[in-house]
Write an enzyme that holds these catalytic residues in place. Structure first.
Site, PDB file in Angstrom:
ATOM      1  N   SER A 335       0.809  -1.159  -0.040  1.00 26.85           N
ATOM      2  CA  SER A 335       0.147  -0.026   0.017  1.00 26.85           C
ATOM      3  C   SER A 335       0.870   1.121   0.119  1.00 26.85           C
ATOM      4  CB  SER A 335      -1.024  -0.017   1.220  1.00 26.85           C
ATOM      5  OG  SER A 335      -0.268   0.065   2.507  1.00 26.85           O
ATOM      6  N   TYR A 336       0.248   2.195  -0.050  1.00 28.04           N
ATOM      7  CA  TYR A 336       0.646   3.701  -0.051  1.00 28.04           C
ATOM      8  C   TYR A 336       1.892   3.793   1.025  1.00 28.04           C
ATOM      9  CZ  TYR A 336       1.567   8.712  -1.286  1.00 28.04           C
ATOM     10  OH  TYR A 336       2.370   9.736  -1.618  1.00 28.04           O
TER      11      TYR A 336
END
Length: 736
Positions: A335-336
């Protein structure tokens, strides 16, 4: 048919998003700048059939800089940079022609969907894109919304489709907070950097740094490193004494006991306690306590913790680790990676994320065991309101990711599995003894349940030899009692992980900029990275920080920058005025700058002790055209020639070797020519040291070398003015 332009932050991101939204049916072509591709397909948007065009930028489209003459160090007083010097937005990378590319692709578009990274920098890039494309987009109805913002945290089908179905608007306040930070850093950093670079490089020859830079975040970061260095240097070791006792029972291995008084700083007092203890040949068990304890599983992973572990456990510098994390994100593996949050959202599907790892042979057994027994509720962390914690988004292998990519991915995945595992439980046994009048103890740990340490074994309870079974009233035989002399030890230099912790604690930088500031102090030769990724300040770094403390401690202390960061966050939240925060910050540093300039001799006194005057540095190389004496070649960064008789310094091309060129002289100023070579097989060219620093003609830029033609080397001056004919003649000045 209407057209929807969609813009992502990186080409690889645009490709991944287009593939998901088009379900693999898009056509792709290269854009005019050659760096960004355009992916096209048809679909539904706002209840109508449209043509989608998905493309990207390559980070920031624009960068902030001073206009024209204010970029000339020689013609502008650095004090003017605080208020008089106008700024302008320039293309961040002119070679990419990003503005033209965006306008070509946006021409005739009806809507734009912005898929930039979901942080403050991403919001700022949103408005850079909008400024470029608004003039060429179709003008719709006043009531129609034409600009949309997609919010997402990972490159998965679910997250991308959710973002597409819940489009919002870009956040102007967050973009303005970035504009304010950029302008503050530009004006403050350039003013201080230009002044101290010119002042000190003109006086000292062995600074070994091409730029004596100052930064509102960079300098406090260096300050932490020098503060630790000063503690080490001022540390005075003290001698102390400890009572060490060994006891045994039967044929068991002897136990080494810890003295309850810990230590004494007087040898005679220590000897007295030894004598008191030696009156008894037996150690009596006073108590035996057993207590079950737990080692807590980690909280969800945020950026700062990832960078700390990457440095301390994986041996990766923060900037390198961040680059790898960004690559893993754009490829859809995690994820980010920029988030301050350590708490999973209530709707986060932990079980589905865990199931993706069920077939990965590295941790398949642990994952299957967790799914069969049921996952544990993660520890409550802090929700910063930005992005969910960093988690793996799909399974991977070392072959897919490469060495460093796999090591970081492996840690992120193991950390995630650990957050939904049970705590590590162990039994701690403590036995208290009395030998004569003195109290001693020993303790040991026995593992009950490994819990999360099965996937994070480096945090596990070490195997220890079990303590012998005993109870209150039992006696052990004293093997020996002795007085051991030791010394207190100084703290060690900060590791990158220590420095990241201090920067986070004091609010210096953001999760995205912390790696940049640490990299800057390394690149500027202010600190060196030693074994264990410890940061040891250089002479230059130490003198600069001591000089700031001597003149104005607030230039190096984290307090002012921390306060500025809070003000910038208020802009992002819409609670503070952009112009007021900007002007207030500039006014504070403008006053500090004037005081710094007036007091520079205080720092110069420290420089004199640590560095050699420029006249006493370097070796004679070529003759000056004014006094015809030899000038000295100074190899330390920045390399240059200095004439001690004229007290003048002349710049040279950097990152190469310099030698005398055939003892030829420049026909304009009589300086001896030198030859610059970039390497064994690299390019080389002769140049006049004076003309290189002082262009004699209007079309000639500072730092222009000699050219090379078939007729030989010559000064590449474009024109000379003939006074008799009153005409400009384009000429070649032949050297031989």
């Amino acid at each position: 048919m209407r057209t929807v332009l969609m813009v992502a932050e990186k080409p690889s991101l645009a490709q991944s998003i287009a593939k998901i939204l088009s379900k693999g049916s898009c056509t792709s072509r290269k854009g005019l700048n050659g760096a960004c591709s355009v992916h096209e397909y048809s679909g539904s948007f706002q209840g109508q059939t449209v043509r989608f065009k998905m493309t990207s930028v390559c980070g920031h489209v624009m960068s902030l800089d001073f206009t024209g003459k204010y970029n000339n160090w020689d013609k502008v007083d650095p004090a003017e940079l605080f208020s008089k010097a106008p700024t302008e937005k320039k293309e961040a990378n002119p070679k990419l022609n990003m503005v033209k590319f965006l306008q070509v692709e946006a021409r005739g578009s009806d809507y734009v969907v912005l898929w930039l990274d979901c942080d403050k920098e991403g919001e700022n890039i949103c408005f850079e894109v909008l400024d470029a494309i608004h003039p060429v987009m179709n003008k719709g109805s006043v009531r129609d919304q034409s600009v949309f913002r997609a919010k997402f945290s990972s490159i998965t089908d679910t997250d991308i489709w959710n973002a597409m179905n819940r489009l919002g608007e870009p956040n102007r306040n967050e973009a303005l907070s970035v504009d304010a930070r950029q302008e503050l850093d530009l004006r403050i950093g350039c003013a201080f950097t230009r002044f101290q670079t010119k002042y000190f490089q003109g006086k000292y020859g062995n600074l070994d740094s091409s730029l004596i830079s100052f930064g509102p975040c960079q300098t406090p970061t260096l300050g932490f490193c020098v503060e630790r260095h000063d503690k080490i240097q001022s540390f005075k070791p003290e001698t102390y004494w400890v009572l060490q006792a060994k006891v045994f029972k039967g044929k068991d291995t002897p136990l080494t006991l810890d003295w309850n008084r810990v230590r004494v700083f007087d040898r005679e007092v220590g000897q007295m306690f030894v004598n008191l203890a030696k009156t008894s040949k037996e150690a009596q068990v006073e108590s035996v306590s057993k207590k079950e304890k737990a080692k807590q599983r980690p909280q969800a992973l945020n950026t700062v913790e990832m960078l700390r572990v990457a440095s301390s456990a994986l041996g990766m510098g923060p900037q390198h680790a961040m680059q790898i994390a960004e690559r893993l994100y754009t490829q859809g593996y995690i994820s980010y990676p920029r988030t301050e949050t350590t708490h999973y959202p209530e709707n986060f599907d932990l079980k589905a994320t865990l199931k993706q790892q069920i077939n990965n042979p590295v941790w398949a057994e642990e994952v299957k065991a967790l799914l069969s027994t049921g996952i544990n509720r993660p520890r409550k962390g802090s929700d910063a309101g930005d992005h969910p914690p960093i988690t793996p988004m799909r399974s991977a292998s070392e072959g897919e990711l490469g060495s460093d990519g796999w090591r970081l991915y492996e840690y992120i995945t193991r950390h995630f599995i650990a957050t939904v595992s049970q705590d590590c439980k162990y039994l701690q046994t403590t036995i208290d003894f009395k030998i004569g009048m003195e109290a001693f103890s020993c303790s040991g740990k026995t593992l009950i349940s490994a819990g999360y340490t099965t996937v994070m074994p480096w945090q596990g309870i070490p195997l220890e030899e079990a303590l012998p079974a005993c109870e209150r009233g039992d006696t052990f035989t004293v093997d020996e009692i002795k007085l051991v002399e030791r010394q207190t030890s100084p703290p060690d230099y900060l590791t990158e992980a220590d420095l990241i912790t201090l920067m986070e604690k004091h609010g210096i930088g953001t999760d995205a900029s912390i790696p940049v500031h640490i990299n800057n102090i390394c690149q500027r030769n202010y600190v060196t990275v030693e074994n264990g990724r410890r940061l040891k300040p250089t002479n230059l770094g130490i003198v600069l920080v001591h000089g700031y403390y001597k003149i104005d401690a607030e230039l190096v202390l984290p307090t002012i920058r921390s306060a500025v960061e809070k003000q910038l966050n208020l802009i992002a939240q819409g609670k503070a005025n952009y112009q007021q925060v900007l002007q207030h910050g500039l006014e504070i540093f403008k006053r500090k700058f004037h005081y710094f300039v007036d007091s520079i001799t205080s720092m110069d006194e420290l420089m004199e002790v640590s560095f050699s005057p420029i006249a006493a540095t370097g070796k004679p190389l070529s003759r000056c055209g004014k006094c015809h004496r030899f000038m000295k070649y100074i190899q330390a960064k920045p390399s240059r020639l200095h004439c001690s008789h004229c007290d003048e310094t002349h710049s040279l091309p950097q990152n190469g070797a310099i030698k005398l060129y055939k003892e030829l002289r420049c026909p304009l100023d009589d300086f001896e020519l030198v030859l610059w070579t970039s390497g064994a097989r690299g390019k080389s060219y002769p140049l006049c040291p004076y003309c290189f620093s002082h262009p004699p003609f209007r079309d000639m830029k500072k730092g222009t070398p000699f050219g090379s033609y078939s007729s030989g080397f010559f000064c590449s001056f474009p024109e000379l003015h003939c006074l008799q004919c009153n005409k400009v003649r384009y000429i070649r000045i032949s050297i031989f």
